[in-house]
Enzyme design. Structure first.
Site, PDB file in Angstrom:
ATOM      1  N   CYS A 115      46.062  28.905  76.523  1.00  0.00           N
ATOM      2  CA  CYS A 115      45.987  29.804  77.783  1.00  0.00           C
ATOM      3  C   CYS A 115      44.753  29.512  78.738  1.00  0.00           C
ATOM      4  O   CYS A 115      44.680  30.132  79.522  1.00  0.00           O
ATOM      5  CB  CYS A 115      46.061  31.131  77.010  1.00  0.00           C
ATOM      6  SG  CYS A 115      47.738  31.314  76.189  1.00  0.00           S
ATOM      7  N   HIS A 262      44.561  35.792  82.887  1.00  0.00           N
ATOM      8  CA  HIS A 262      45.602  35.190  82.320  1.00  0.00           C
ATOM      9  C   HIS A 262      46.554  36.234  81.843  1.00  0.00           C
ATOM     10  O   HIS A 262      46.518  37.442  81.274  1.00  0.00           O
ATOM     11  CB  HIS A 262      45.169  34.421  81.064  1.00  0.00           C
ATOM     12  CG  HIS A 262      46.496  34.217  79.941  1.00  0.00           C
ATOM     13  ND1 HIS A 262      47.385  33.509  80.664  1.00  0.00           N
ATOM     14  CD2 HIS A 262      46.327  34.223  78.840  1.00  0.00           C
ATOM     15  CE1 HIS A 262      48.193  33.287  79.636  1.00  0.00           C
ATOM     16  NE2 HIS A 262      47.775  33.913  78.304  1.00  0.00           N
ATOM     17  N   ASN A 292      54.623  35.260  79.866  1.00  0.00           N
ATOM     18  CA  ASN A 292      53.446  34.452  79.713  1.00  0.00           C
ATOM     19  C   ASN A 292      53.566  32.784  79.904  1.00  0.00           C
ATOM     20  O   ASN A 292      54.366  32.484  79.124  1.00  0.00           O
ATOM     21  CB  ASN A 292      52.808  34.805  78.232  1.00  0.00           C
ATOM     22  CG  ASN A 292      51.459  34.090  77.750  1.00  0.00           C
ATOM     23  OD1 ASN A 292      51.219  33.273  78.577  1.00  0.00           O
ATOM     24  ND2 ASN A 292      50.769  34.682  76.792  1.00  0.00           N
TER      25      ASN A 292
HETATM   26  O1  UT7 Z   1      48.688  34.365  75.620  1.00  0.00           O
HETATM   27  C1  UT7 Z   1      47.822  34.211  74.612  1.00  0.00           C
HETATM   28  C2  UT7 Z   1      47.325  35.308  73.972  1.00  0.00           C
HETATM   29  N1  UT7 Z   1      48.486  36.159  73.564  1.00  0.00           N
HETATM   30  C3  UT7 Z   1      48.589  37.274  73.720  1.00  0.00           C
HETATM   31  O2  UT7 Z   1      47.434  37.916  73.794  1.00  0.00           O
HETATM   32  C4  UT7 Z   1      49.540  38.400  72.817  1.00  0.00           C
HETATM   33  C5  UT7 Z   1      48.953  39.253  71.937  1.00  0.00           C
HETATM   34  N2  UT7 Z   1      49.951  39.949  71.313  1.00  0.00           N
HETATM   35  C6  UT7 Z   1      50.771  40.814  71.902  1.00  0.00           C
HETATM   36  O3  UT7 Z   1      51.146  40.895  72.920  1.00  0.00           O
HETATM   37  C7  UT7 Z   1      51.717  41.631  70.862  1.00  0.00           C
HETATM   38  O4  UT7 Z   1      50.946  41.745  69.761  1.00  0.00           O
HETATM   39  C8  UT7 Z   1      52.969  41.468  70.827  1.00  0.00           C
HETATM   40  C9  UT7 Z   1      53.940  41.780  71.906  1.00  0.00           C
HETATM   41  C10 UT7 Z   1      53.330  40.110  70.302  1.00  0.00           C
HETATM   42  C11 UT7 Z   1      53.969  42.431  69.677  1.00  0.00           C
HETATM   43  O5  UT7 Z   1      53.614  43.755  70.047  1.00  0.00           O
HETATM   44  P1  UT7 Z   1      53.037  44.765  68.955  1.00  0.00           P
HETATM   45  O6  UT7 Z   1      52.976  45.938  69.557  1.00  0.00           O
HETATM   46  O7  UT7 Z   1      51.643  44.243  68.378  1.00  0.00           O
HETATM   47  O8  UT7 Z   1      54.221  44.647  67.857  1.00  0.00           O
HETATM   48  P2  UT7 Z   1      54.158  44.003  66.252  1.00  0.00           P
HETATM   49  O9  UT7 Z   1      54.022  42.678  66.305  1.00  0.00           O
HETATM   50  O10 UT7 Z   1      53.422  44.912  65.604  1.00  0.00           O
HETATM   51  O11 UT7 Z   1      55.661  44.461  65.896  1.00  0.00           O
HETATM   52  C12 UT7 Z   1      56.200  45.836  65.630  1.00  0.00           C
HETATM   53  C13 UT7 Z   1      57.721  45.884  65.381  1.00  0.00           C
HETATM   54  C14 UT7 Z   1      58.054  44.977  63.973  1.00  0.00           C
HETATM   55  O12 UT7 Z   1      58.904  45.806  63.446  1.00  0.00           O
HETATM   56  P3  UT7 Z   1      58.351  46.637  61.918  1.00  0.00           P
HETATM   57  O13 UT7 Z   1      57.648  45.548  61.196  1.00  0.00           O
HETATM   58  O14 UT7 Z   1      57.472  47.714  62.602  1.00  0.00           O
HETATM   59  O15 UT7 Z   1      59.662  47.230  61.490  1.00  0.00           O
HETATM   60  C15 UT7 Z   1      58.207  43.622  64.689  1.00  0.00           C
HETATM   61  O16 UT7 Z   1      59.218  43.077  63.590  1.00  0.00           O
HETATM   62  O17 UT7 Z   1      58.293  45.244  66.381  1.00  0.00           O
HETATM   63  C16 UT7 Z   1      59.303  44.239  65.780  1.00  0.00           C
HETATM   64  N3  UT7 Z   1      59.480  43.230  66.769  1.00  0.00           N
HETATM   65  C17 UT7 Z   1      60.361  43.409  67.799  1.00  0.00           C
HETATM   66  N4  UT7 Z   1      61.433  44.167  67.849  1.00  0.00           N
HETATM   67  C18 UT7 Z   1      62.239  44.094  69.041  1.00  0.00           C
HETATM   68  C19 UT7 Z   1      58.509  42.088  67.003  1.00  0.00           C
HETATM   69  N5  UT7 Z   1      59.123  41.332  68.217  1.00  0.00           N
HETATM   70  C20 UT7 Z   1      60.218  42.167  68.436  1.00  0.00           C
HETATM   71  C21 UT7 Z   1      61.132  42.079  69.544  1.00  0.00           C
HETATM   72  N6  UT7 Z   1      61.950  42.952  69.782  1.00  0.00           N
HETATM   73  N7  UT7 Z   1      61.030  40.942  70.557  1.00  0.00           N
END
Ligand code: UT7
Length: 335
Positions: A115, A262, A292
């Site tokens: 990135c 980014h 992204n």
């Molecule tokens: O470009 C390089 C740098 N990248 C970044 O900076 C990205 C940084 N991270 C993020 O943007 C976020 O962490 C994400 C968008 C990837 C994830 O969001 P989050 O709020 O951190 O969600 P999470 O990973 O804590 O997941 C919460 C819940 C989980 O379920 P449980 O364990 O609470 O039951 C996941 O399994 O959401 C679930 N989940 C989804 N649900 C529906 C994860 N992905 C999805 C999805 N649709 N696509």
């Protein structure tokens, strides 16, 4: 001493629009979840029938940047290509752009900083231009994520975020000391290399071993991201590296005309905007439409912002990136 100005910008994204509802047909996810957590509504994914690849998309973006600079491909002295998804394991796509543009046998360098790749590439180009070695350097960021994403519920935490596309800039020698790239700032922290990575296949695990394993369930074939961990580091490093760029040049946040972050996650951009006290007009976001696009995200966003009249001569523009490595980087530019 010369300065380097951005003389032309270009971008290209595949025609194929993939909405959040499209994704919810192939995995357990929803428009509501994706919009709330990331701000993304749709992304572009290459339609394989078109033959689009990082090098062909990069070449299209480059042609637009070269034309916007009022140049022809033969005016380019050097190519820098940033990507994490090259057409081939080797050679890198830089040489393919040289061939596709049909230009003389100039150097072509490939950058592997995910990135942050475009800002790293811009920094390298800036050094070549400032020293007088080259006059016009083409810097490209392009990605084909869709070909390698795990399009199932197991991969949803990564797959819904990433999109394909390309952006390019022509960095040009100038003798106007009031304009150009004021500074670039590059960082890395390899202890977190595995937190956002694609670890297999790799050079210790070549084709015979993979064919022997023949395990379609092997998650190491797909990108992995420790989402929360990456998110927390991203917001901290974005703030730090933007602050570093401002401090180096004796500038304050209110003097920034446009911050082009980014496009990692809309929530990250909004957090940075709020912490820095920037207005909506001071921050450019297009993640809603493209997701992204890693190394392509900053040049696509800059190119669109320029087309929309949001970047004008004399403006103070700040670029900032964070991603896999971890790597992070910024640049302050007087347009
Ligand atoms: O470009 C390089 C740098 N990248 C970044 O900076 C990205 C940084 N991270 C993020 O943007 C976020 O962490 C994400 C968008 C990837 C994830 O969001 P989050 O709020 O951190 O969600 P999470 O990973 O804590 O997941 C919460 C819940 C989980 O379920 P449980 O364990 O609470 O039951 C996941 O399994 O959401 C679930 N989940 C989804 N649900 C529906 C994860 N992905 C999805 C999805 N649709 N696509």
């Amino acid at each position: 001493m010369y300065t380097s100005i951005i003389a032309g910008l270009g971008h290209y994204v595949p025609d194929n629009v993939v909405t959040n509802d499209d994704l919810s047909k192939i995995m357990e996810t929803s428009d509501e979840w994706i919009v709330e957590r990331t701000g993304i509504h749709e992304r572009r994914w290459i339609d394989p029938a078109t033959g689009d690849s990082p090098s062909t998309m990069g070449t299209k973006a480059a042609r637009m940047a070269i034309e916007n600079a009022g140049l022809t491909p033969d005016d380019i002295d050097f190519i820098i290509f940033a990507t994490l998804s090259p057409d081939y394991y080797f050679p890198g796509p830089g040489v393919m752009v040289q061939e596709q543009l049909g230009i003389k046998e100039i150097g072509a360098l490939d950058v592997r900083n995910q990135c942050s790749g475009f800002v790293y590439g811009l920094s390298v180009a800036d050094q070549f231009v400032k020293t007088g070695m080259y006059k016009n350097v083409l810097v490209i960021g392009a990605e084909n994520h869709s070909g390698g994403l795990e399009k199932s519920t197991r991969g949803r935490g990564v797959t819904v975020i990433f999109g394909d596309g390309a952006g390019a800039a022509v960095l040009q020698r100038s003798e106007d000391s009031a304009r150009g790239i004021l500074s670039t700032h590059l960082h890395s922290e390899g202890k977190h290399a595995e937190e956002l990575s694609l670890l297999g296949p790799n050079t210790s695990r070549w084709v015979p071993e993979i064919m022997e394993d023949n395990d379609p369930e092997d998650a190491s074939y797909y990108p992995y991201m420790n989402g929360n961990f990456v998110f927390k580091h991203a917001v901290t490093r974005f703030m730090e590296v933007i602050g570093e760029a401002l401090m180096t040049n004796g500038k304050k946040p209110e003097e920034i005309d446009l911050l082009v972050p980014h496009q990692a996650n809309l929530r990250i951009s909004q957090f940075v905007q709020k912490k820095m006290g920037l207005s909506d007009d001071q921050v450019y976001n297009n993640i809603m439409r493209y997701g992204n696009t890693t190394a392509a995200s900053i040049p696509i966003a800059m190119s669109e912002a320029f087309q929309e009249g949001k970047i004008k001569e004399g403006d103070l523009v700040c670029l900032a990136a964070f991603g896999s490595g971890f790597t992070w980087a910024s640049s302050l530019i007087r347009w």
